[in-house]
Scaffold this active site. Structure first.
Site, PDB file in Angstrom:
ATOM      1  N   CYS A   9      -1.836  -1.599   0.149  1.00 13.62           N
ATOM      2  CA  CYS A   9      -0.702  -1.316  -0.751  1.00 13.62           C
ATOM      3  C   CYS A   9      -0.591  -2.271  -1.929  1.00 13.62           C
ATOM      4  CB  CYS A   9       0.603  -1.287   0.031  1.00 13.62           C
ATOM      5  SG  CYS A   9       1.221  -2.911   0.549  1.00 13.62           S
ATOM      6  N   CYS A  46      -2.403  -7.318   0.041  1.00 14.27           N
ATOM      7  CA  CYS A  46      -2.776  -6.311   1.019  1.00 14.27           C
ATOM      8  C   CYS A  46      -3.766  -5.347   0.359  1.00 14.27           C
ATOM      9  CB  CYS A  46      -1.540  -5.554   1.492  1.00 14.27           C
ATOM     10  SG  CYS A  46      -1.919  -4.145   2.569  1.00 14.27           S
ATOM     11  N   CYS A  60       1.026  -6.022   7.417  1.00 13.40           N
ATOM     12  CA  CYS A  60       1.702  -6.005   6.121  1.00 13.40           C
ATOM     13  C   CYS A  60       3.099  -5.441   6.308  1.00 13.40           C
ATOM     14  CB  CYS A  60       0.914  -5.153   5.124  1.00 13.40           C
ATOM     15  SG  CYS A  60       1.737  -4.963   3.529  1.00 13.40           S
ATOM     16  N   CYS A  79      -2.509 -19.078   3.279  1.00 15.33           N
ATOM     17  CA  CYS A  79      -1.125 -19.522   3.393  1.00 15.33           C
ATOM     18  C   CYS A  79      -0.235 -18.324   3.028  1.00 15.33           C
ATOM     19  CB  CYS A  79      -0.910 -20.699   2.444  1.00 15.33           C
ATOM     20  SG  CYS A  79       0.637 -21.562   2.671  1.00 15.33           S
ATOM     21  N   CYS A 100       3.321  -1.834   4.252  1.00 16.41           N
ATOM     22  CA  CYS A 100       2.654  -0.578   4.618  1.00 16.41           C
ATOM     23  C   CYS A 100       2.152  -0.526   6.057  1.00 16.41           C
ATOM     24  CB  CYS A 100       1.487  -0.307   3.670  1.00 16.41           C
ATOM     25  SG  CYS A 100       0.077  -1.424   3.890  1.00 16.41           S
TER      26      CYS A 100
END
Length: 109
Positions: A77, A74, A26, A97, A29
């Site tokens: 976060c 995510c 991510c 995607c 984070c």
């Protein structure tokens, strides 16, 4: 884009053609999200995966743009990563995607 639920132009990301072994994290984070072993060429112009790492992402219903899609966030976060569709390869049949601007790639040493 990670916080505003946007996306980049298709085909504009170097991560779309990334072929090295490694992990996609991510961009907000640093949570590990996808292994390169699950990445595949979907022809959509965005990095696509058939499965996330365990407990890495969560989904919600997205009814924007006059359609219903499954939005991927995510799990740590809550940052917007992209969408998942039921037209991917085996073994899951799913296509995650992802917006490459929301991802960071770290190759294996």
């Amino acid at each position: 884009m990670l916080r505003e639920h946007g996306t980049e132009r298709p085909g504009s990301s170097p991560l779309n053609v990334e072929k090295r072994g490694g992990t996609f994290y991510c961009g907000g984070c640093g949570q590990p999200l996808f292994s390169s072993e699950t990445k595949f060429e979907s022809g959509t112009g965005w990095p696509s995966f058939f499965a996330p790492l365990e407990d890495a992402v969560e989904t919600t219903v997205d009814r924007s743009l006059f359609m219903t899609r499954t939005e991927v966030h995510c799990a740590k976060c809550g940052g917007h990563l992209g969408h998942v569709f039921p037209d991917g390869p085996r073994p899951t049949g799913l296509r995650y995607c992802m917006n490459s601007v929301a991802l960071e790639f770290k190759p294996e040493p």
